[in-house]
Design a protein around this motif. Structure first.
Motif, PDB file in Angstrom:
ATOM      1  N   UNK A   1       0.851  -1.198   0.000  1.00  0.00           N
ATOM      2  CA  UNK A   1       0.000   0.000   0.000  1.00  0.00           C
ATOM      3  C   UNK A   1       0.891   1.254   0.000  1.00  0.00           C
TER       4      UNK A   1
ATOM      5  N   UNK B   1       2.181   1.649  -3.518  1.00  0.00           N
ATOM      6  CA  UNK B   1       1.149   2.218  -4.400  1.00  0.00           C
ATOM      7  C   UNK B   1       0.950   3.702  -4.107  1.00  0.00           C
ATOM      8  N   UNK B   2       0.937   4.050  -2.832  1.00  0.00           N
ATOM      9  CA  UNK B   2       0.782   5.465  -2.454  1.00  0.00           C
ATOM     10  C   UNK B   2       1.940   6.299  -2.989  1.00  0.00           C
TER      11      UNK B   2
ATOM     12  N   UNK C   1       3.389   6.015  -5.738  1.00  0.00           N
ATOM     13  CA  UNK C   1       3.258   6.317  -7.168  1.00  0.00           C
ATOM     14  C   UNK C   1       2.990   7.807  -7.371  1.00  0.00           C
ATOM     15  N   UNK C   2       2.177   8.361  -6.484  1.00  0.00           N
ATOM     16  CA  UNK C   2       1.817   9.771  -6.633  1.00  0.00           C
ATOM     17  C   UNK C   2       3.020  10.707  -6.484  1.00  0.00           C
TER      18      UNK C   2
ATOM     19  N   UNK D   1      -7.403  -3.614  -1.082  1.00  0.00           N
ATOM     20  CA  UNK D   1      -6.319  -2.857  -1.705  1.00  0.00           C
ATOM     21  C   UNK D   1      -6.882  -1.647  -2.457  1.00  0.00           C
TER      22      UNK D   1
ATOM     23  N   UNK E   1      -8.005   1.152  -0.080  1.00  0.00           N
ATOM     24  CA  UNK E   1      -6.915   1.793   0.664  1.00  0.00           C
ATOM     25  C   UNK E   1      -6.012   2.615  -0.240  1.00  0.00           C
ATOM     26  N   UNK E   2      -5.724   2.102  -1.437  1.00  0.00           N
ATOM     27  CA  UNK E   2      -4.837   2.841  -2.343  1.00  0.00           C
ATOM     28  C   UNK E   2      -5.514   4.117  -2.833  1.00  0.00           C
TER      29      UNK E   2
ATOM     30  N   UNK F   1      -5.350   7.025  -0.684  1.00  0.00           N
ATOM     31  CA  UNK F   1      -4.109   7.810  -0.596  1.00  0.00           C
ATOM     32  C   UNK F   1      -4.020   8.831  -1.724  1.00  0.00           C
ATOM     33  N   UNK F   2      -4.837   8.682  -2.772  1.00  0.00           N
ATOM     34  CA  UNK F   2      -4.767   9.596  -3.921  1.00  0.00           C
ATOM     35  C   UNK F   2      -5.814  10.701  -3.841  1.00  0.00           C
TER      36      UNK F   2
END
Lengths: 333, 333, 333
Positions: free
Chosen positions: B312, B315-316, B318-319, C95, C98-99, C102-103
């Motif tokens: 996670x 993936x976070x 990525x931003x 997933x 949660x991901x 974060x965006x």
């Protein structure tokens, strides 16, 4: 009237169109906040990447924003009044146009012909119904004409040639494996004649002449603005002394909906391709096309990659002319 | 060169990549106007939700904006020069890339392999053609490598481990019902070796080794940056003392395009799943994955829900890494 | 709890809902920067044009932005825990939620029933799973209820009628060629009873009663807020003295998944159409509908085009009520 639409350049005077072109030249490459807080709905009944991007950026570069709605297959609208709606349409354009008008400041629509019956398609009913019921301006992103492409073309010609009046503009049909929409051809005829150019429509046979609505309009504009309209089926004659060669393929209207019958004629005219030999007959003429453009089918690589090819400039000019149209309609001046 | 692309981390030095990672750490969770007025085109030839969202937000959080173009099935482009375009492609990448470059400031592309002939796919022709013809930077959103995922992985490892040099990084193949793209596996190999990690590539058989381009690059990076590259087909050996276990499934290249023949091998290695027993062999190792991730196929719930699971976070990340890439390419520094 | 969801009005008190309605009235037609820098993810498992546009504009008009994710067919998520994910779902909602959290700052979801087994659909599992795992607020853009439509309806009724308590609200089933979702009917029942209206549910037979969860809730709200709930299968009785007639079609739950058996009953009740004769029985009643609305199937043109028809106002109110919901959830007050 509290708002005005941009459905066809035929509804706008030459002076008004020149105003849009002048505005485009000023807006080009600049960013401002003239449309701050304004929202455009971009409704696509047919796919688009270039038009979609340039419209979205045209709003963003003026501080506004765009909502893209892919309506293909998902939003069949009823446009006739009084109908018992027991078919596929779940919604009437009366509701769709009025509701969208409460959310956004301008509605832009792409809706190609259905290619089955030209007598139906030539009425351009969907965008006209939106224009009737919407309470915000409606903009044509290509239906049976493509007025934003017209402005981009004329902006490019004025950039390259200055005054275009009496310059020779050749609209040439070219081969394409499929029968295409006449929209850009109709539009090229309208804008070139409206700016007083000496227009030659070059096509394989009289069957490829465009709808009489556009032929007649071009004749009238020729008279009004000091240009001329000539029909030719002879490439050598048409290219002779041309200042501009504009290529487009389209399906012949008498064969509308029964395209297999048109195929042999189409196939027999692949030599209408724009090539160096033909371009050598011109007055150092410019070459352009609305894109997308099949290389070595519609135009040879040699012509497409020559300094006289201006189709990238024309495509780039879609952005500033659309900025000018949106700014003018939304009163952002 | 007036602009630079982000096609593969192989084109960027370790110091440059560390600069992007440091920039990401600074940009994380913050909003600025560094890309005010900038527009990105996000072209997806394959569907995406995570990449799409994180790229769009990466522009928005820096004051810019993104136009999302779904090109799957709607925009077949010709990429070879000199072709007579009588096939399905209506447009040449020469036009597409040049026109888009006039509308936006950066072009980001996702285009997976076609999964029929690896000798073709390994050339990554579409994004390379865009990079050749575009007059703005081009960014890889996953083709045959996935460099943004690499940065997100390395940002996460540095957050958790600090200096990663000489830490043991295990890239393990795992079972998946379908043969998948090797992009993330190639990328994991590139970034871990480039940062001097002791890399172990764990896979069922030698047929699952990655393309020699990436194997060779990893060997060279190992020498240059003080790490090592080990190949293993034995899970116990590979997991032993690992600091990081990175799971990914991919199709074996010798079976490319004839996947039915690979199926028996694939099916026989479902025990490559990441589970607690294997993780117990590690040095309290971290577990990560690029997502999406099939639970109890690639990794057990127990491992996925353990404190050492960092997917996670990856993936976070990525931003912020994409914010750093866009900011660096667009000169917003 | 660090965040709150907007899944159903049943989770919000009448006073809280009135707060949202009051906020909507203040926000209507205005632009502010209350959600500057905030991003919403709009996830559509079913197509939408009205909801999509109004949510996107609701963010834009408060200085935020929205990312639209078309999940139909492209993002099958696993929602059960402990499953061996060897089916079509590539990702678990654990997933995904949660991901995305974060965006973006809020996740809005449209996910209609699957129309095969109401006992499954009535659990509304997808949006509930998102709400469980997301670390940001989740908003319902229509599942088995449509709470934003409820607020738009009540905003419109309060605009037109002032205090709605003890006003007669008739929710009438109408014919439609296809069995439709009960969401808007469930919602109309919830909101009208929660604001103390005298509610009549008019439907062809007892088989068209709504799920007991909503019938019971409406009965309880009637007691709590001083209204009443009446069931009727007789249009004349139901329309008599009505202040509001709200039309909607839905499939009968006992026939869920075997719709062919329902068809004869449905077809036999086409006379439930809202027409002038029935409206003449009302207390100069308002007519509304959630749209899209088949004219001359669900309502005659005469009623739809009468001054008492308020469905365009209701649709327009989607925008300000959604602005209020987003502002409240995101703490932009």
């Amino acid at each position: 009237m509290t708002h005005r639409h941009f459905l066809s350049t035929a509804d706008w005077s030459q002076a008004e169109l020149q105003g849009l072109l002048d505005s485009a030249a000023q807006l080009r490459g600049k960013r401002d906040e003239g449309l701050a807080g304004k929202k455009a709905a971009l409704i696509f009944y047919n796919p688009s990447l270039r038009t979609r991007t340039s419209f979205q950026v045209a709003m963003l570069e003026q501080g506004g924003d765009a909502i893209v709605l892919d309506a293909a297959g998902t939003w069949p609208l009823e446009i006739e009044d009084g109908v018992v709606m027991d078919g596929t349409a779940e919604e009437h354009v009366r509701e769709a146009a009025r509701v969208l008008s409460t959310y956004v400041d301008v509605i832009c629509i792409r809706a190609f012909p259905k290619f089955q019956d030209w007598q139906v398609d030539r009425q351009d009913m969907l965008i006209r119904a939106f224009a009737e019921h919407a309470t915000v301006p409606v903009v044509n992103m290509e239906t049976i004409v493509h007025p934003c492409q017209e402005l981009a073309l004329m902006r490019t010609l004025q950039d390259r040639l200055g005054e275009v009046k009496k310059k020779k503009f050749v609209l040439t049909w070219t081969y394409h494996p499929k029968p295409l929409n006449t929209a850009v051809a109709n539009s090229a005829l309208l804008i070139s004649s409206k700016f007083g150019m000496d227009v030659t429509l070059l096509c394989p046979t009289p069957e490829y002449l465009l709808d009489e609505r556009y032929m007649t309009a071009a004749e009238n504009f020729a008279k009004e603005y000091g240009g001329s309209l000539t029909i030719s089926h002879d490439p050598e004659e048409a290219y002779d002394g041309a200042d501009v060669v504009y290529a487009k393929s389209w399906g012949a209207l008498p064969y509308f909906g029964r395209w297999e019958d048109e195929k042999p004629i189409r196939d027999a005219h692949q030599h209408f391709i724009v090539d160096e030999k033909k371009m050598a007959l011109t007055n150092n003429g410019l070459f352009s096309h609305c894109l997308p453009m099949r290389r070595n089918i519609k135009v040879t690589d040699a012509v497409a990659d020559s300094p006289n090819a201006v189709f990238i400039e024309e495509a780039a000019n879609r952005l500033p002319v659309q900025k000018a149209v949106l700014k003018t309609l939304l009163g952002g001046e």
